[in-house]
Motif scaffolding. Structure first.
Motif, PDB file in Angstrom:
ATOM      1  N   LEU A 133     -93.278 -49.277 -15.231  1.00  0.00           N
ATOM      2  CA  LEU A 133     -92.785 -49.028 -13.884  1.00  0.00           C
ATOM      3  C   LEU A 133     -93.626 -47.907 -13.283  1.00  0.00           C
ATOM      4  O   LEU A 133     -93.642 -46.795 -13.809  1.00  0.00           O
ATOM      5  CB  LEU A 133     -91.304 -48.645 -13.913  1.00  0.00           C
ATOM      6  N   ARG A 134     -94.334 -48.222 -12.198  1.00  0.00           N
ATOM      7  CA  ARG A 134     -95.246 -47.267 -11.565  1.00  0.00           C
ATOM      8  C   ARG A 134     -94.633 -46.662 -10.308  1.00  0.00           C
ATOM      9  O   ARG A 134     -94.112 -47.378  -9.453  1.00  0.00           O
ATOM     10  CB  ARG A 134     -96.561 -47.965 -11.185  1.00  0.00           C
ATOM     11  N   PHE A 135     -94.706 -45.346 -10.215  1.00  0.00           N
ATOM     12  CA  PHE A 135     -94.274 -44.618  -9.027  1.00  0.00           C
ATOM     13  C   PHE A 135     -95.463 -43.832  -8.469  1.00  0.00           C
ATOM     14  O   PHE A 135     -96.271 -43.302  -9.242  1.00  0.00           O
ATOM     15  CB  PHE A 135     -93.153 -43.620  -9.355  1.00  0.00           C
ATOM     16  N   ASN A 172     -92.792 -48.908  -5.381  1.00  0.00           N
ATOM     17  CA  ASN A 172     -92.872 -48.958  -6.840  1.00  0.00           C
ATOM     18  C   ASN A 172     -93.424 -50.310  -7.272  1.00  0.00           C
ATOM     19  O   ASN A 172     -93.317 -51.305  -6.547  1.00  0.00           O
ATOM     20  CB  ASN A 172     -91.494 -48.733  -7.456  1.00  0.00           C
TER      21      ASN A 172
END
Length: 249
Positions: free
Chosen positions: A151-153, A176
């Motif tokens: 999970l990329r923020f 995201n």
């Protein structure tokens, strides 16, 4: 009869779970993350994934990592199933920081400055295998590999431009993203408690996109006008080498 089968099944499951818990060990890691390839590269905003469509440069700097791993012994000596959860933080590399500073100005006609610039946060969770070979009771060598999702923020970017007649605040938000991810690592276990390792992580490729909000306030009458756009930008693939130390529990 059916009730008896259910009772035996429940008992077997409880025995299996208790054995699995008894043969479970964990480790907590802290370390540094060194971006690789395009993720750590910056050659200008025209090639920057956070500003330009179809570009891949991430401009990420050296960051830090914290993670947890659990190892489940499946009955073969040294071989176990690995479950890992990590957190990564990377700011801007020196070239990107300098580029942001270069864009800022302050003169008699107005000023431009950044209140905040984007930072990368990645949270991967993976399942894999770990093999630990003990040379003796105090020293062991391990290798491991796993795959899962990330999970990329990306934190938002906020800039303010002031002129003699107005103030404009521009906020670029970033969506995201969830991607396929994998890892591989090698290291040493010392005295069955201290773990020293090196790992490679590829956290997957995903497009950068998000809403941009532009708020302009005129100074003479203090009236504000807000506009928004949805921007699609480049592609980001976080790849990094980790050097870290851990403690088994």
């Amino acid at each position: 009869m059916n009730k008896l089968v259910k009772v035996f099944a429940l008992a077997a499951a409880m025995v299996f779970c208790s054995q699995a818990v008894a043969q479970t060990r964990g480790a907590m890691f802290l370390g540094a993350s060194f971006p690789m390839k395009d993720y750590g590269k910056f050659d200008g905003f025209d090639d920057f994934a956070l500003t330009t469509l179809d570009e891949n440069d991430g401009g990420a700097g050296i960051g830090f990592n914290a993670g947890l791993k659990w190892y489940f012994n499946m009955g073969l000596e040294g071989l176990g199933v690995m479950l890992s959860v990590d957190g990564f933080y990377n700011g801007s590399n020196p070239d990107l920081k300098e580029a942001y500073r270069t864009q800022e100005y302050n003169n008699s006609l107005g000023s431009f400055s950044y209140n905040s610039t984007p930072k990368y946060i990645n949270v991967p969770a993976m399942l894999g295998l770990n093999y630990l070979f003990h040379f003796n009771s105090n020293l062991g060598l391990f290798v491991e590999a796993g795959a899962g999702g990330n999970l990329r923020f990306i934190t938002n970017q906020e800039s303010v431009m002031k002129t003699l007649v107005s103030t404009t605040k521009t906020t670029q938000n970033f969506d995201n993203a969830f991607c396929f991810a994998y890892q591989a690592g090698i290291g040493l276990e010392v005295a069955r408690n201290l773990v020293i390792g090196c790992s490679f992580y590829n956290l997957g490729k995903a497009q950068v996109s998000g809403e941009q909000i532009i708020k302009t306030t005129t100074l003479n009458d203090n009236i504000s006008v807000t506009n928004s756009n949805y921007n699609k930008m480049g592609n980001l693939r976080p790849m990094m080498i980790l050097a870290r130390i851990g403690f088994s529990f």
